[in-house]
Scaffold this motif. Sequence first.
Motif, mmCIF file in Angstrom:
data_model
loop_
_atom_site.group_PDB
_atom_site.id
_atom_site.type_symbol
_atom_site.label_atom_id
_atom_site.label_comp_id
_atom_site.label_asym_id
_atom_site.label_seq_id
_atom_site.Cartn_x
_atom_site.Cartn_y
_atom_site.Cartn_z
ATOM 1 N N UNK A 1 0.820 -1.206 0.000
ATOM 2 C CA UNK A 1 0.000 0.000 0.000
ATOM 3 C C UNK A 1 0.849 1.248 0.000
ATOM 4 N N UNK A 2 0.198 2.392 0.188
ATOM 5 C CA UNK A 2 0.901 3.659 0.205
ATOM 6 C C UNK A 2 0.283 4.644 -0.766
ATOM 7 N N UNK A 3 1.133 5.518 -1.266
ATOM 8 C CA UNK A 3 0.685 6.606 -2.145
ATOM 9 C C UNK A 3 1.252 6.394 -3.535
ATOM 10 N N UNK A 4 0.422 6.668 -4.551
ATOM 11 C CA UNK A 4 0.869 6.527 -5.925
ATOM 12 C C UNK A 4 0.088 7.503 -6.797
ATOM 13 N N UNK A 5 0.693 7.921 -7.869
ATOM 14 C CA UNK A 5 -0.021 8.781 -8.820
ATOM 15 C C UNK A 5 -0.939 7.934 -9.705
ATOM 16 N N UNK A 6 -1.963 8.556 -10.218
ATOM 17 C CA UNK A 6 -2.890 7.876 -11.116
ATOM 18 C C UNK A 6 -2.129 7.231 -12.269
ATOM 19 N N UNK A 7 -2.519 6.006 -12.581
ATOM 20 C CA UNK A 7 -1.835 5.248 -13.607
ATOM 21 C C UNK A 7 -0.747 4.343 -13.076
ATOM 22 N N UNK A 8 -0.388 4.526 -11.835
ATOM 23 C CA UNK A 8 0.674 3.736 -11.234
ATOM 24 C C UNK A 8 0.184 2.393 -10.730
ATOM 25 N N UNK A 9 1.093 1.681 -10.068
ATOM 26 C CA UNK A 9 0.809 0.331 -9.584
ATOM 27 C C UNK A 9 1.238 0.174 -8.135
ATOM 28 N N UNK A 10 0.545 -0.699 -7.450
ATOM 29 C CA UNK A 10 0.900 -1.095 -6.087
ATOM 30 C C UNK A 10 0.568 -2.575 -5.921
ATOM 31 N N UNK A 11 1.260 -3.213 -4.989
ATOM 32 C CA UNK A 11 0.919 -4.592 -4.656
ATOM 33 C C UNK A 11 0.711 -4.716 -3.163
ATOM 34 N N UNK A 12 -0.403 -5.323 -2.813
ATOM 35 C CA UNK A 12 -0.720 -5.605 -1.417
ATOM 36 C C UNK A 12 -0.458 -7.079 -1.132
ATOM 37 N N UNK A 13 -0.003 -7.346 0.074
ATOM 38 C CA UNK A 13 0.208 -8.714 0.520
ATOM 39 C C UNK A 13 -0.533 -8.943 1.826
ATOM 40 N N UNK A 14 -0.918 -10.171 2.040
ATOM 41 C CA UNK A 14 -1.626 -10.545 3.274
ATOM 42 C C UNK A 14 -1.154 -11.940 3.655
ATOM 43 N N UNK A 15 -0.467 -12.034 4.768
ATOM 44 C CA UNK A 15 0.119 -13.300 5.194
ATOM 45 C C UNK A 15 -0.595 -13.842 6.428
ATOM 46 N N UNK A 16 -0.764 -15.151 6.446
ATOM 47 C CA UNK A 16 -1.397 -15.839 7.584
ATOM 48 C C UNK A 16 -0.322 -16.600 8.344
ATOM 49 N N UNK A 17 -0.261 -16.372 9.636
ATOM 50 C CA UNK A 17 0.756 -17.043 10.450
ATOM 51 C C UNK A 17 0.335 -18.436 10.879
#
Length: 123
Positions: A9-25
């Motif tokens: 997550x975080x901040x990005x300009x329009x047209x950009x990309x982000x990747x979210x991760x979700x880990x289970x312990x």
Amino acid sequence: QVQLVQSGGGWVQAGGSLRLSCADSGRTFSTYLMAWFRQAPGKDREFVAGITRSGGSTYYTGSVKGRFTISRDNAKNTVYLQMNSLKPEDTAVYYCAARTGGVSDNADRYAYWGQGTQVTVSS
């Protein structure tokens, strides 16, 4: 027991990309259907994408089809949300969620939730 910890997550300009991760312990990750929801200020929590236990089937809400990709790695107990061509209207807090049943776009049907992560897309 399912404990979901999100990253990315975080901040990005329009047209950009982000990747979210979700880990289970825990040790039962592969037995859960996984999904991503998002919640913008003043709005209800919205289903974004879901993926079956094996990863063989995926589901998306219409506004993200062709731009977002949900995937999972059961060996790493992790689900991902790759977000491309981001738009300002994608700005929200994103949550991963798990349930033992089939895919549902109803947040009330999910028993386990990550802590949420902010995604901000500027125009």
